[in-house]
Design a protein around this motif. Sequence first.
Motif, mmCIF file in Angstrom:
data_model
loop_
_atom_site.group_PDB
_atom_site.id
_atom_site.type_symbol
_atom_site.label_atom_id
_atom_site.label_comp_id
_atom_site.label_asym_id
_atom_site.label_seq_id
_atom_site.Cartn_x
_atom_site.Cartn_y
_atom_site.Cartn_z
ATOM 1 N N PRO A 81 46.517 105.239 21.872
ATOM 2 C CA PRO A 81 45.503 104.882 22.876
ATOM 3 C C PRO A 81 44.093 105.049 22.325
ATOM 4 N N PHE A 82 43.211 104.125 22.682
ATOM 5 C CA PHE A 82 41.811 104.270 22.280
ATOM 6 C C PHE A 82 40.912 103.771 23.411
ATOM 7 N N THR A 83 39.674 104.207 23.384
ATOM 8 C CA THR A 83 38.714 103.912 24.442
ATOM 9 C C THR A 83 37.561 103.077 23.913
ATOM 10 N N VAL A 84 37.253 102.024 24.647
ATOM 11 C CA VAL A 84 36.059 101.225 24.374
ATOM 12 C C VAL A 84 34.975 101.712 25.340
ATOM 13 N N SER A 85 33.934 102.271 24.799
ATOM 14 C CA SER A 85 32.869 102.833 25.641
ATOM 15 C C SER A 85 31.698 101.863 25.749
ATOM 16 N N GLY A 86 30.963 102.011 26.852
ATOM 17 C CA GLY A 86 29.740 101.234 27.018
ATOM 18 C C GLY A 86 29.960 99.761 27.269
ATOM 19 N N ALA A 87 31.125 99.383 27.788
ATOM 20 C CA ALA A 87 31.385 97.965 28.076
ATOM 21 C C ALA A 87 30.601 97.545 29.315
ATOM 22 N N PHE A 105 32.780 95.380 20.130
ATOM 23 C CA PHE A 105 32.798 96.847 20.174
ATOM 24 C C PHE A 105 33.250 97.382 18.821
ATOM 25 N N THR A 106 32.868 98.628 18.588
ATOM 26 C CA THR A 106 33.341 99.384 17.425
ATOM 27 C C THR A 106 33.733 100.762 17.916
ATOM 28 N N THR A 107 34.904 101.235 17.529
ATOM 29 C CA THR A 107 35.349 102.558 17.986
ATOM 30 C C THR A 107 35.198 103.574 16.871
ATOM 31 N N PHE A 115 47.785 107.013 10.327
ATOM 32 C CA PHE A 115 46.544 107.033 9.536
ATOM 33 C C PHE A 115 45.343 106.882 10.461
ATOM 34 N N GLU A 116 44.234 107.502 10.084
ATOM 35 C CA GLU A 116 43.011 107.377 10.841
ATOM 36 C C GLU A 116 42.285 106.103 10.411
ATOM 37 N N LYS A 117 42.047 105.234 11.374
ATOM 38 C CA LYS A 117 41.409 103.956 11.081
ATOM 39 C C LYS A 117 40.251 103.718 12.042
ATOM 40 N N SER A 118 39.264 102.964 11.578
ATOM 41 C CA SER A 118 38.186 102.507 12.434
ATOM 42 C C SER A 118 38.459 101.053 12.787
ATOM 43 N N ILE A 119 38.318 100.717 14.081
ATOM 44 C CA ILE A 119 38.610 99.340 14.473
ATOM 45 C C ILE A 119 37.377 98.686 15.091
ATOM 46 N N THR A 120 37.299 97.368 14.940
ATOM 47 C CA THR A 120 36.256 96.559 15.564
ATOM 48 C C THR A 120 36.927 95.395 16.285
ATOM 49 N N GLY A 121 36.244 94.883 17.294
ATOM 50 C CA GLY A 121 36.856 93.767 18.008
ATOM 51 C C GLY A 121 35.999 93.270 19.157
ATOM 52 N N THR A 122 36.641 92.476 20.000
ATOM 53 C CA THR A 122 35.983 91.942 21.193
ATOM 54 C C THR A 122 36.811 92.275 22.433
ATOM 55 N N LEU A 123 36.113 92.342 23.558
ATOM 56 C CA LEU A 123 36.754 92.676 24.837
ATOM 57 C C LEU A 123 36.190 91.777 25.921
ATOM 58 N N GLN A 124 37.054 91.327 26.818
ATOM 59 C CA GLN A 124 36.605 90.691 28.043
ATOM 60 C C GLN A 124 37.579 91.059 29.155
ATOM 61 N N ALA A 125 37.062 91.151 30.396
ATOM 62 C CA ALA A 125 37.904 91.614 31.500
ATOM 63 C C ALA A 125 37.318 91.161 32.824
ATOM 64 N N THR A 139 40.848 91.888 21.466
ATOM 65 C CA THR A 139 41.279 91.445 20.141
ATOM 66 C C THR A 139 40.564 92.302 19.103
ATOM 67 N N PHE A 140 41.321 92.842 18.133
ATOM 68 C CA PHE A 140 40.705 93.785 17.202
ATOM 69 C C PHE A 140 41.345 93.722 15.814
ATOM 70 N N ASN A 141 40.569 94.221 14.825
ATOM 71 C CA ASN A 141 41.015 94.400 13.445
ATOM 72 C C ASN A 141 40.803 95.853 13.054
ATOM 73 N N TYR A 142 41.505 96.260 12.025
ATOM 74 C CA TYR A 142 41.225 97.567 11.437
ATOM 75 C C TYR A 142 41.399 97.468 9.923
ATOM 76 N N GLY A 143 40.573 98.263 9.189
ATOM 77 C CA GLY A 143 40.647 98.298 7.734
ATOM 78 C C GLY A 143 40.536 96.903 7.133
ATOM 79 N N SER A 144 41.399 96.634 6.171
ATOM 80 C CA SER A 144 41.403 95.332 5.488
ATOM 81 C C SER A 144 42.477 94.418 6.038
ATOM 82 N N MET A 145 42.831 94.605 7.289
ATOM 83 C CA MET A 145 43.884 93.809 7.928
ATOM 84 C C MET A 145 43.537 92.316 7.841
ATOM 85 N N PRO A 146 44.472 91.455 7.374
ATOM 86 C CA PRO A 146 44.146 90.039 7.152
ATOM 87 C C PRO A 146 44.118 89.197 8.426
#
Length: 588
Positions: A81-87, A105-107, A115-125, A139-146
């Motif tokens: 589980p992760f939290t997107v803040s400030g949406a 967003f960036t978490t 493994f500890e990873k940093s993820i970036t992505g977009t959110l709409q709701a 929708t999100f990516n982490y690390g060097s995910m293709p």
Amino acid sequence: MKKLCILFVVFTATVSLMAQQHGAMNFIGTGTFYVPSMKDQSLTTNIKDTVVVEMTENNTASITLPKMVYTGLGSALTVNPFTVSGASWSMDMATFVSSWPEQSFTTTTIGIDGFEKSITGTLQAAYIHSSGAFELTVTFNYGSMPFPLTYESTGYYTVSNAWGLAGRGTAKNPYKIYDAADFAALSANFSDTNDGSNEYFVMMNDVDFGGSAESPAQLPAIGKKYITNVNSVTAGFNGSFDGQDHVISGIYHTRAENNTDGKFNALFSSVDSAGVIKNLTFAADNYIMSYNYAAPFASLSQGTIENCTNNADLTAANYAGAGIVGHIIKGKGSIVNCTNNGNITAMTYAAGIVGGSQSGSSVSATASGYLSVIENCTNNGTVMSTNGTGSAGIVGVFTGSIRNCTNFGTIDDSQSTAKSRMYTAGIVASASYILEIDNCTNKGTVAGGRMVGGVLAQVAKGDDADITITNCFNYGSVTADSIVGGVAGNTARVNGVVTLESCENYGTVTATGNANLSGNLRGNAAIVIGSNCKIGSELTKLPLDPDETAIHSIVNEDEDEPVAFDLSGRRFSGKGLKIQNGKVVFSK
């Protein structure tokens, strides 16, 4: 004044919305996790995810996603589980929809496969206040995910409630049933003070109980603990349950003992007068073996069962087994637009739709109609009783109204070795007190012992109420030892008259014992053959068939000029007409 009213409504709705949005809000519903470029091949679904939304200052919110497990490409990927803040969000006051437009967003680092990873992505709701639905796409990516991953969900605003279910129980945001555990919660939390009154429940998807012979899954039996016996039911489900055309499968019910566990088993053991069960199907892979009043949807009901279909075979070790409802209680209840395709067996009174009903004389028609109604129902399954008594395509023993029902199934009580085999019919096995049968058709084979009919087998002694069978047709063969009729078998009424009106028989009627008690329309001469009744021209004349020119029924009678009609509809009148041996004759 009108503007003030509008402002008041807007203000009230806004206050309500902001009250909901104070603190953490839980939205429970179905979530999917997939690779967008390979969605069809990589979709992973969880039917009961929880997304948490917490409003913060300046029209922003924190949105916490649940644990996500992706299995679409053969190996599991777990995202904690992760939290997107400030949406940021805004609300449309005209529609009362809160929207989160697409935003990046960036978490901070989170756990992904250990493994500890940093993820970036977009959110709409969007949050639709009226229905309580929260629609989310991340929708999100982490690390060097293709390639990116997408999580989508539609959850429903849920607060702590007595049922332990998602939703709020209103018409717009009903309680949600997702799985067998939710049915278990319904059963466990049911009480005489928590019976579903004025509440709404819906199935969100097909539910598989996962039962088998090795690992049985019993019916939920919601409300059973408030049943002492069929005449003592202190509470029943009183809400609205909508299956939304979903399917229940994987029931493997084995409790058939003569005790509490074996009795009154169904999805709902008891349905109260305001209770509604609708738009639901039992799959053919369900197995139901119970003791008495056994049925898939309701064991005992005085409510409404509509648009339900059973495909499962069912056996009642004792009294009353049926494809839809075991027994109608307290003289009221409706079964409408229901179909049985399963094979039904009981020791006595097996039926395609309803096993039986209350048979007391207190049950009567009101000014607005009959209180117990079976309408627009169809049976396609084979029905039989192990002691050869009371099998019928639609209902076993019944008091009330049956309209527009059809039986295609084989109704067979001839296999029993019991000495007393009786009451077998295509539509109704036994009429207790008042009964209306209108526009019903039997097309199935009917076979039994005594008192057997293509439509109705037996009219019990009951009371003095007259019974008229109207616009009914039989096309199936009807076989019995004796007292057998193509439409009606027998009447035991002392004073009440049983009449056939506009009824027709085209099925072969056979009496293997006393052939004198057989007829193509009736099996007892006390049954009056009214106007517009017909017998198929290819059928052999039987002892209780009327002569072509005989007078058969009184349409109107007074002291001056009684009026009667023969089988061909010809009119006769004159003094001295009377009923004798089921016929209208001139007395000298």
